[in-house]
Design an enzyme around this catalytic site. Sequence first.
Site, PDB file in Angstrom:
ATOM      1  N   TYR A  57      15.155   1.777   6.661  1.00 13.82           N
ATOM      2  CA  TYR A  57      13.489   2.110   6.193  1.00 13.82           C
ATOM      3  C   TYR A  57      13.112   1.876   7.589  1.00 13.82           C
ATOM      4  O   TYR A  57      12.870   0.697   8.212  1.00 13.82           O
ATOM      5  CB  TYR A  57      13.075   0.871   5.372  1.00 13.82           C
ATOM      6  CG  TYR A  57      14.060   0.910   3.702  1.00 13.82           C
ATOM      7  CD1 TYR A  57      14.481   2.190   3.497  1.00 13.82           C
ATOM      8  CD2 TYR A  57      13.759   0.005   3.029  1.00 13.82           C
ATOM      9  CE1 TYR A  57      15.216   2.032   2.198  1.00 13.82           C
ATOM     10  CE2 TYR A  57      14.681  -0.198   1.832  1.00 13.82           C
ATOM     11  CZ  TYR A  57      15.133   1.125   1.222  1.00 13.82           C
ATOM     12  OH  TYR A  57      16.035   1.024   0.254  1.00 13.82           O
ATOM     13  N   HIS A 115      24.748   1.044   1.647  1.00 13.35           N
ATOM     14  CA  HIS A 115      23.270   1.805   1.261  1.00 13.35           C
ATOM     15  C   HIS A 115      23.945   2.971   0.171  1.00 13.35           C
ATOM     16  O   HIS A 115      23.482   3.268  -0.941  1.00 13.35           O
ATOM     17  CB  HIS A 115      22.646   2.390   2.258  1.00 13.35           C
ATOM     18  CG  HIS A 115      21.145   2.565   1.864  1.00 13.35           C
ATOM     19  ND1 HIS A 115      20.156   2.149   2.693  1.00 13.35           N
ATOM     20  CD2 HIS A 115      20.553   2.940   0.638  1.00 13.35           C
ATOM     21  CE1 HIS A 115      19.059   2.567   2.008  1.00 13.35           C
ATOM     22  NE2 HIS A 115      19.090   2.669   0.870  1.00 13.35           N
TER      23      HIS A 115
HETATM   24  P1  NAP Z   1       8.822   2.040  -6.907  1.00 13.28           P
HETATM   25  O1  NAP Z   1       8.860   0.632  -6.658  1.00 13.28           O
HETATM   26  O2  NAP Z   1       9.201   2.397  -8.142  1.00 13.28           O
HETATM   27  O3  NAP Z   1       7.428   2.575  -6.852  1.00 13.28           O
HETATM   28  C1  NAP Z   1       6.764   2.245  -5.635  1.00 13.28           C
HETATM   29  C2  NAP Z   1       5.507   3.150  -5.669  1.00 13.28           C
HETATM   30  O4  NAP Z   1       4.431   2.530  -6.728  1.00 13.28           O
HETATM   31  C3  NAP Z   1       4.378   2.926  -4.503  1.00 13.28           C
HETATM   32  O5  NAP Z   1       3.927   4.051  -4.024  1.00 13.28           O
HETATM   33  C4  NAP Z   1       3.460   1.726  -4.780  1.00 13.28           C
HETATM   34  O6  NAP Z   1       2.372   2.148  -4.149  1.00 13.28           O
HETATM   35  C5  NAP Z   1       3.078   2.032  -6.316  1.00 13.28           C
HETATM   36  N1  NAP Z   1       3.066   0.869  -7.029  1.00 13.28           N
HETATM   37  C6  NAP Z   1       3.933  -0.360  -7.150  1.00 13.28           C
HETATM   38  N2  NAP Z   1       3.217  -1.370  -7.611  1.00 13.28           N
HETATM   39  C7  NAP Z   1       2.152  -0.461  -8.604  1.00 13.28           C
HETATM   40  C8  NAP Z   1       1.274  -0.973  -9.631  1.00 13.28           C
HETATM   41  N3  NAP Z   1       1.289  -2.222 -10.051  1.00 13.28           N
HETATM   42  N4  NAP Z   1       0.256  -0.126  -9.994  1.00 13.28           N
HETATM   43  C9  NAP Z   1       0.444   1.106  -9.259  1.00 13.28           C
HETATM   44  N5  NAP Z   1       1.214   1.682  -8.346  1.00 13.28           N
HETATM   45  C10 NAP Z   1       2.125   0.581  -8.044  1.00 13.28           C
HETATM   46  O7  NAP Z   1       9.743   2.751  -6.008  1.00 13.28           O
HETATM   47  P2  NAP Z   1      10.580   2.506  -4.509  1.00 13.28           P
HETATM   48  O8  NAP Z   1       9.731   2.056  -3.518  1.00 13.28           O
HETATM   49  O9  NAP Z   1      11.428   3.685  -4.321  1.00 13.28           O
HETATM   50  O10 NAP Z   1      11.462   1.477  -5.091  1.00 13.28           O
HETATM   51  C11 NAP Z   1      11.490   0.087  -4.980  1.00 13.28           C
HETATM   52  C12 NAP Z   1      12.629  -0.387  -3.843  1.00 13.28           C
HETATM   53  O11 NAP Z   1      13.682  -0.270  -4.268  1.00 13.28           O
HETATM   54  C13 NAP Z   1      12.427   0.469  -2.530  1.00 13.28           C
HETATM   55  O12 NAP Z   1      11.215  -0.248  -1.746  1.00 13.28           O
HETATM   56  C14 NAP Z   1      13.413   0.044  -1.924  1.00 13.28           C
HETATM   57  O13 NAP Z   1      13.097  -1.409  -1.565  1.00 13.28           O
HETATM   58  C15 NAP Z   1      14.619  -0.108  -3.121  1.00 13.28           C
HETATM   59  N6  NAP Z   1      14.992   1.218  -3.044  1.00 13.28           N
HETATM   60  C16 NAP Z   1      16.244   1.401  -2.562  1.00 13.28           C
HETATM   61  C17 NAP Z   1      17.004   2.725  -2.789  1.00 13.28           C
HETATM   62  C18 NAP Z   1      18.668   2.663  -2.495  1.00 13.28           C
HETATM   63  O14 NAP Z   1      19.245   3.827  -2.429  1.00 13.28           O
HETATM   64  N7  NAP Z   1      19.253   1.493  -2.613  1.00 13.28           N
HETATM   65  C19 NAP Z   1      16.561   3.780  -2.989  1.00 13.28           C
HETATM   66  C20 NAP Z   1      14.985   3.777  -3.444  1.00 13.28           C
HETATM   67  C21 NAP Z   1      14.436   2.510  -3.458  1.00 13.28           C
HETATM   68  P3  NAP Z   1       1.660   0.898  -3.136  1.00 13.28           P
HETATM   69  O15 NAP Z   1       2.525   0.489  -2.233  1.00 13.28           O
HETATM   70  O16 NAP Z   1       0.383   1.784  -2.600  1.00 13.28           O
HETATM   71  O17 NAP Z   1       1.095   0.097  -3.984  1.00 13.28           O
END
Ligand code: NAP
Length: 281
Positions: A57, A115
């Site tokens: 990241y 990962h």
């Molecule tokens: P997510 O958490 O499902 O969604 C994040 C998005 O939702 C961002 O655009 C955020 O915007 C928005 N958001 C968050 N809370 C909100 C709320 N209460 N209301 C409206 N919008 C909201 O997606 P993700 O970041 O892909 O997944 C979460 C975490 O999982 C990642 O950050 C990472 O740490 C991990 N991950 C791991 C893998 C893997 O391969 N292991 C893959 C993907 C993700 P704002 O920031 O502008 O609030």
Amino acid sequence: MHDPIPTTTFPDGRNVPVLGQGTWRMGENRTKAADEIRSLQIGLDLGMTLIDTAEMYGNGGSERIVGEAVRGRRDEAFIVSKVLPSNASRSGTIAACERSLRHLGTDRIDLYLLHWRGGYPLAETVAAFEELKRDGKIIAWGVSNFDVDDMEELILVPEGGNVATNQVLYNLGRRGIEYDLLPWCRDRSVPIMAYSPLDEGRLLHDADLVHIAKAHQATPAQVALAFLKTRAGVISIPKTGSAERSRENRDAMDIHLTAENLAELDRVFPPPRRKMRLEVI
Ligand code: NAP
């Protein structure tokens, strides 16, 4: 007053709240850094102590943001980071972990994950993880994006049974793991970490979810997180760079979905009826 965030237990006995914080896309833009650090700190204040990051990241930028956020309060946090498969050789894993420790400004990572599966034999990566554990640089290790067949293979390599988690894509709209992977992990007391619990924000525009959320006087994000709270052995890690949305996500833990509510969600977002290949982002 809040209800406490429920906890789940890793195989080594450590308890963590089932709502943590993601950090993908943090640390990529200097102008956002202060808000990102602030939102993680508010999250910590509110009990969302598990913070998920990865060397990938922002090329270490996200780990630096996490390091800033936990400065002076390291012991309150449970830090998860990940090694890239291209670095996951025996010596490459050790070197990657040491880099991550420098970025994070800490002496240990609480949970260190592969990962996704790459070209190095699992036995090699596991041997490196176990060495890191012996040296106190990590406390436990796990994997990410592993389907059931990968997990079966993993537990057969020496010390592969020490796997502490599998972090996978799981949210209301992507429930494939409920068919086999989630039960497989539950049977072995291995918690699942649900990544993209808001489907990267896409779920929030789903008309049915918007409608259901209104009925709960909640937001779609809150219902999506409240749903995951009802799944035993699942830790969700929504990402937000906004302190306000950190609070909103925390408040989701005060929502208690009834059997009737869950049946309604099942109608709109049906659980799987057959094996589905693990989806990845
Ligand atoms: P997510 O958490 O499902 O969604 C994040 C998005 O939702 C961002 O655009 C955020 O915007 C928005 N958001 C968050 N809370 C909100 C709320 N209460 N209301 C409206 N919008 C909201 O997606 P993700 O970041 O892909 O997944 C979460 C975490 O999982 C990642 O950050 C990472 O740490 C991990 N991950 C791991 C893998 C893997 O391969 N292991 C893959 C993907 C993700 P704002 O920031 O502008 O609030």
